[in-house]
Design an enzyme around this catalytic site. Structure first.
Site, PDB file in Angstrom:
ATOM      1  CG  ASP A 150      36.375  43.027  40.462  1.00 18.88           C
ATOM      2  OD1 ASP A 150      37.261  43.090  41.321  1.00 18.88           O
ATOM      3  OD2 ASP A 150      35.876  44.023  39.919  1.00 18.88           O
ATOM      4  CD  GLU A 189      41.352  37.099  46.493  1.00 19.46           C
ATOM      5  OE1 GLU A 189      41.573  36.447  45.461  1.00 19.46           O
ATOM      6  OE2 GLU A 189      41.480  38.334  46.574  1.00 19.46           O
ATOM      7  CG  ASP A 208      37.915  39.158  44.073  1.00 20.13           C
ATOM      8  OD1 ASP A 208      38.394  39.235  45.214  1.00 20.13           O
ATOM      9  OD2 ASP A 208      38.262  39.913  43.135  1.00 20.13           O
TER      10      ASP A 208
END
Length: 162
Positions: A139, A67, A7
């Protein structure tokens, strides 16, 4: 198969490593790569690259997923996120992995069942899917969700081929 989920963020990049054996998933590790907010952009990106290279060397994943960038209302924030995402894609490609790329809505749908899930719902489902995991923050939870999403997509692709 060992799967790394990422991420990306300039300040904090979440990461999660899972093992996918058929439909069985197990947690290996997770955490956050942090850069110094007072450092110049180029130095922050170089530091992120160095930390990611060490992470890849430590865990030796066979697959990875990242992502996708979402557009913030602040263009500067979006650009900083895009810089970090570029470093992450480069780092993964450097070790010979073609990363999966997933929109946040698709990750949420794969893990929670709805693309509009809240962060707390994602965190709770990651904890349920990986029993006994201690998650190193939001996260890292998002990164584990990306890894889970990618593992599901890889399993589906194998079933369609086989």
């Amino acid at each position: 198969m060992i799967v790394l989920g990422l991420d990306p963020g300039l300040g904090t990049t979440g990461w999660g490593v899972i093992r996918a054996e058929g439909n069985r998933l197990s947690h290996i590790a997770n955490g956050r790569l942090k850069t110094d907010t007072a450092a110049p952009l180029a130095r922050r990106l170089a530091h992120l690259d160095t930390m990611l290279a060490a992470l890849l060397a430590d865990h030796g994943p066979q697959a990875a997923a990242v992502e996708e960038v979402f557009v913030n209302t602040n263009p500067q924030s979006t650009l900083k996120l895009a810089h970090a995402r570029g470093i992450v894609l480069l780092g993964v490609a450097r070790v010979g992995i073609d990363p999966g790329e997933y929109a946040a809505r698709l990750v949420k749908k794969a893990v929670v069942g709805t693309g509009g899930a809240e962060k707390a719902q994602v965190h709770a489902m990651v904890a349920r899917l990986l029993p006994g995991v201690t998650i190193a923050g939001a996260d890292a939870a998002d990164a584990l969700a990306v890894a889970i999403c990618h593992a599901h997509h890889l399993a589906s692709a194998r079933r369609q081929v086989g």
